[in-house]
Motif scaffolding. Structure first.
Motif, short mmCIF file in Angstrom:
data_model
loop_
_atom_site.label_atom_id
_atom_site.label_comp_id
_atom_site.label_asym_id
_atom_site.label_seq_id
_atom_site.Cartn_x
_atom_site.Cartn_y
_atom_site.Cartn_z
N ALA A 16 9.27 44.51 68.95
CA ALA A 16 10.00 43.95 68.17
C ALA A 16 9.37 42.64 67.85
CB ALA A 16 11.20 43.54 68.66
N VAL A 17 8.69 42.11 68.89
CA VAL A 17 7.87 40.71 68.60
C VAL A 17 6.59 40.93 68.00
CG1 VAL A 17 6.74 38.80 69.68
CG2 VAL A 17 8.92 39.52 70.84
N GLU A 18 5.93 42.01 68.28
CA GLU A 18 4.67 42.33 67.47
C GLU A 18 4.90 42.52 65.89
OE1 GLU A 18 1.60 41.73 68.34
OE2 GLU A 18 1.63 41.67 70.59
N MET A 19 5.72 43.09 65.55
CA MET A 19 6.08 43.68 64.43
C MET A 19 6.49 42.48 63.48
SD MET A 19 9.59 45.94 64.66
CE MET A 19 9.31 46.96 63.12
N VAL A 20 7.14 41.36 64.03
CA VAL A 20 7.78 40.28 63.43
C VAL A 20 6.52 39.38 63.16
CG1 VAL A 20 8.71 37.90 63.88
CG2 VAL A 20 9.82 39.89 64.18
N MET A 21 5.46 39.27 64.36
CA MET A 21 4.35 38.55 64.15
C MET A 21 3.39 38.90 63.03
SD MET A 21 3.25 37.82 68.11
CE MET A 21 1.89 36.70 67.74
#
Length: 298
Positions: free
Chosen positions: A76-81
């Protein structure tokens, strides 16, 4: 012998995967949509129920959207970044290993310019969050999984900010008071932390400002399929209606539903927050009577 005479009913202790809810049994999963496609009517209905119950329990603003995404909180964090960063400078605040990982990925993998690192001198401390700029995007972990240090509140986040606030909430959500939600534009977490769910699935919560960023900014980088949150320049709304990017485990979905329904049955979010406070008070009492142990958090 010096050994404790009384032992806990459940001795499991971890920062994730965590212990199951009280009274959990395998037959709690008897209604799981096993052997059925997540795209079938029953599979999609289960995923939609996950989204709706999450929204309800957290008391999110009506215009915030919730989606089930791949690869736990990390995904989730990586897809946002990958999808949102690069539009403006970014301040990355970290005081433990996971937050440091987001900083390193931004610099070494995304190779972003204008990244400001705001960190603590050592584990147990919180950095000076007033150094963040409301003109920048801000990434931070509400509660550091590997240090146990959390932000006291969100007062340091400007209501008139121009950038987005991206919060890794995996070790805080459902267990710590994070409101008002309007201070946060992106919230991520995974099922296996506070609610004791199973691993492999992430949750992504977006404010209208975050959706606007996705629809107005196209990063100049290749975008892996599991990171794609838009389609034709617009938010891929299906993700936030239970149409997952890849195949979820319907057994894990059922387990998450069981945890949400249990949380609702005991009084919802306020009851969960009180359980968390009650638990930490037990540890605080233990520490207060023993000179050889203390909290890492300063």
């Amino acid at each position: 012998s010096g050994k404790p005479a009384v032992k806990p009913a459940c001795p499991n202790f971890s920062s994730g995967p965590c212990a199951k809810r009280p009274g959990w049994r395998l037959d709690a999963l008897q209604d799981a949509a096993l052997g059925r496609s997540h795209r079938s009517s029953v599979g999609k209905r289960k995923l939609e129920e996950c989204i709706d119950l999450t929204h309800e329990l957290l008391g999110l603003p009506k215009d915030y959207v919730v989606g089930v995404v791949p690869a736990s909180d990390t995904g989730a964090v990586e897809m946002v970044m990958w999808s949102m960063l690069g539009e403006r400078p970014v301040d990355i605040c970290h005081w433990e290993s996971f937050g440091k990982g987001w900083f390193e990925d931004a610099v070494k993998e995304l190779k972003l310019d204008n990244v400001t690192e705001i960190t603590a001198e050592r584990y147990g401390q919180l950095p000076d969050l007033s150094r963040t700029s409301p003109k920048h995007d801000i990434i931070f972990t509400w509660n550091g999984t590997t240090s146990g240090v959390k932000v006291p509140n969100s007062d340091w986040i400007s209501d008139d900010r121009e950038g987005l606030t991206i919060c890794d909430a995996t070790s805080s959500i459902f267990g710590m008071d994070m409101m008002p939600w309007t201070k946060l534009d992106v919230i991520t977490y995974s099922w296996q932390k506070v609610l004791g769910g199973e691993g492999g699935h992430g949750m992504l919560i977006l404010s209208p400002r975050a959706v606007a960023r996705l629809e107005s900014f196209k990063p100049n980088r290749a975008m892996p399929k599991i990171f794609r949150l838009t389609k034709g320049g617009k938010l891929n709304a299906g993700i936030f209606r239970g149409e997952t990017i890849n195949t979820p485990s319907m057994m894990c979905v059922e387990d998450y539903l069981d945890a949400l329904k249990w949380a609702k049955s005991i009084g919802g979010l306020n009851a969960l927050l009180q359980r968390s406070l009650d638990n930490v008070s037990v540890l605080a009492d233990f520490v207060s009577t023993r000179p050889w142990i203390d909290f890492l958090c300063e």
